[in-house]
Write an enzyme that holds these catalytic residues in place. Structure first.
Site, PDB file in Angstrom:
ATOM      1  N   GLU A 187       0.835  -1.219   0.000  1.00 47.41           N
ATOM      2  CA  GLU A 187       0.000   0.000   0.000  1.00 47.41           C
ATOM      3  C   GLU A 187       0.864   1.261   0.000  1.00 47.41           C
ATOM      4  OE1 GLU A 187      -2.419  -0.755   3.479  1.00 47.41           O
ATOM      5  OE2 GLU A 187      -3.900  -1.846   2.326  1.00 47.41           O
ATOM      6  N   GLU A 376      -5.392  -8.662  -0.732  1.00 49.02           N
ATOM      7  CA  GLU A 376      -5.967  -8.598   0.610  1.00 49.02           C
ATOM      8  C   GLU A 376      -7.454  -8.363   0.464  1.00 49.02           C
ATOM      9  OE1 GLU A 376      -4.304  -5.857   3.450  1.00 49.02           O
ATOM     10  OE2 GLU A 376      -2.266  -6.147   2.704  1.00 49.02           O
TER      11      GLU A 376
END
Ligand code: BG6
Length: 481
Positions: A187, A376
């Site tokens: 991220e 995810e």
């Protein structure tokens, strides 16, 4: 329309070293920023910032009560990885994402690797290989070594690029026979929201100029790693990874919509650089003119020469943007959001929005046209162990099922190339934002509570058997009932 997912689809699950391994200061490892993270039960507006001073870091490092820092203990994956991977293999999965802890491989600011750390990951990846599981490896998952923080103030110093690239080059060579999927940064866009967690930047260096400079250094590192990866093994795949956030405006107030657009920009710009190999023109102007980021001609060349060949993203929920921040504003996955009355929420207040994964995939694919990998997705929830020792987590099954059905539409109705789906926290681990153990995502239960008590015993939940059948049927069982 076929009900199966594409041939060779990657079905699996994900964890991160710092949330699972434990053994934080043994077998040669030195501390990372995760090892000083304290528990923040049900993260809220009052404890949402990750700002921390050097003084506070040192005081936490001197605290020898490991229970105050749950990630120090993780779920002791370090000693249980064989049993854990065997259990994972029982779900038929063919992909497993974890990270390599930089400070386990290089515990000091030298180029001398820690043999025990190197051997540990060999054993992990060889065990995966034994069960036909492909590792998907993150090189930096919120676990910057403390020595990088103390000596360089995290990613604010250009020298950190060389250090991280050397670490990455070392592990890509070392594990080239067992790993072919690499994700340089987890991220990467999170740096703008949480500079300490993403880049080890302390309270003293959190101005926007330092933040954009650190981001630039991470982009350069990512590009150099991608270039190296393809030369080490032409079969290597390198993924840029972003936080998959879908934003909706709270009202038709133009500022709400502007904020939606701005949120999207912040995230997509990071992927633009890593996938297209250059700064969007407007971003280039902004960071160089407004924030004095130094971008040399050589940097521009570096970015062009090392692009990622797939786009990985996390997806948990959508958020709502509003021109007002008030008491109705909530923190979801460390991001501020207004309530969305159309959606149910998890017990941690995260909205559940399966259609969001389709909206996001369509958006991303139209912009990048590279394979998408969901690395995810999952539901953090408390679980109850019944008298007979079983865990009936139908809520978790529902969550995944609804998202997977949307993903099926993404693939077959939107004609989008999706190469894999990895459920987050496939085995219960310490949560990232709040360091709680009782916020469980797993298909496998770990007997351990928020205070670190418990036998550590692993027990498959109902979702384990459900996912096993989904994977075995390559998705077809999703359409039963
Ligand atoms: C993602 C992180 O943003 O969210 C993971 O990459 C994290 O590390 C996941 O665990 C879920 O968040 P949390 O705080 O519930 O663990």
């Amino acid at each position: 329309m076929t009900q199966k997912f594409p041939k060779n689809f990657l079905w699996g699950g994900a964890i991160a070293a710092n949330q699972a391994e434990g053994a934080w200061n043994t077998y040669g490892k030195s501390p990372s920023i995760a090892d000083i993270a304290i528990r923040k039960d049900k993260l809220s507006l009052s404890n949402y910032s990750d700002a921390i001073s050097i003084e506070e870091i040192n005081s936490r490092l001197n605290d020898t009560v490991d229970l105050n820092y749950p990630k120090r203990l993780g779920i002791d994956f370090y000693h249980n990885f064989e049993e854990d991977i065997k259990l994972l293999a029982g779900m038929n999965i063919n992909a497993f994402r974890t990270s390599i802890s930089w400070s386990r491989i290089f515990p000091e600011d030298t180029n001398v690797p820690n043999k025990e750390g190197v051997e540990f990951y060999h054993k992990v990846f060889n065990t995966c290989k034994k069960y036909g599981i492909k590792p998907v490896i993150t090189l930096s998952h919120y676990e910057t070594p403390i020595y990088i923080v103390e000596k360089y103030r995290g990613w604010t110093h250009r020298d950190v690029i060389d250090k991280f690239v050397s670490f990455s080059e070392f592990v890509m060579n070392e594990y080239k026979d067992t790993v072919s999927y690499w994700i340089p940064f987890n991220e990467i866009d999170n740096l703008i929201r949480h500079p300490f967690v993403s880049a080890g930047m302390t309270e003293e260096v959190r101005d926007m100029s330092s933040i954009y400079t650190a981001m630039h250094y991470q982009f350069l590192a990512s590009a150099r790693i991608a270039k190296l990866a393809y030369s080490i093994n032409p079969n290597n795949n390198v993924g840029c990874m972003i936080t998959g956030i879908v934003s909706y405006p709270h009202t038709s107030h133009p500022v709400d919509n502007f904020k939606v657009q701005e949120q999207r920009h912040w995230i997509y710009e990071t992927a633009d650089i890593q996938i297209k190999g250059k700064y969007p023109k407007s971003m280039f102007q902004r960071v160089t003119k407004e924030f004095d980021v130094e971008i040399t001609n050589e940097d521009i060349k570096t970015l062009e020469e090392g692009t990622c060949n797939f786009l990985a993203f996390s997806y948990y929920m959508s958020i709502v943007q509003s021109h007002e921040v008030d008491t109705e504003t909530n923190v979801v996955n460390t991001i501020l959001s207004r309530e969305n009355t159309y959606l149910e929420t998890s017990s941690w207040g995260w909205p559940v929005d399966p259609l969001g994964i389709r909206i996001l995939s369509r958006d991303l694919y139209s912009r990048y046209e590279v394979p998408l990998m969901i690395v995810e997705n999952g539901l953090g929830s408390e679980d109850t162990i019944e008298q007979d020792g079983r865990i009936h987590d139908s809520y978790r099954i529902n969550y995944h099922k609804k998202h997977l059905l949307q993903l099926h539409d993404v693939i077959y109705k939107d004609y989008i190339d999706v190469c894999g789906y990895l459920s987050w926290g496939i085995i219960d681990i310490i949560s990232s934002s709040s360091a709680e153990m009782e916020k469980r995502y797993g298909f496998i239960h770990v007997d351990q509570n928020n205070d670190g008590e418990g036998s550590g015993k692993r027990t498959p939940k109902d979702s384990y058997y459900w996912y096993r059948d989904v994977v075995a049927s390559n998705g077809e069982s999703l359409f039963e009932d």
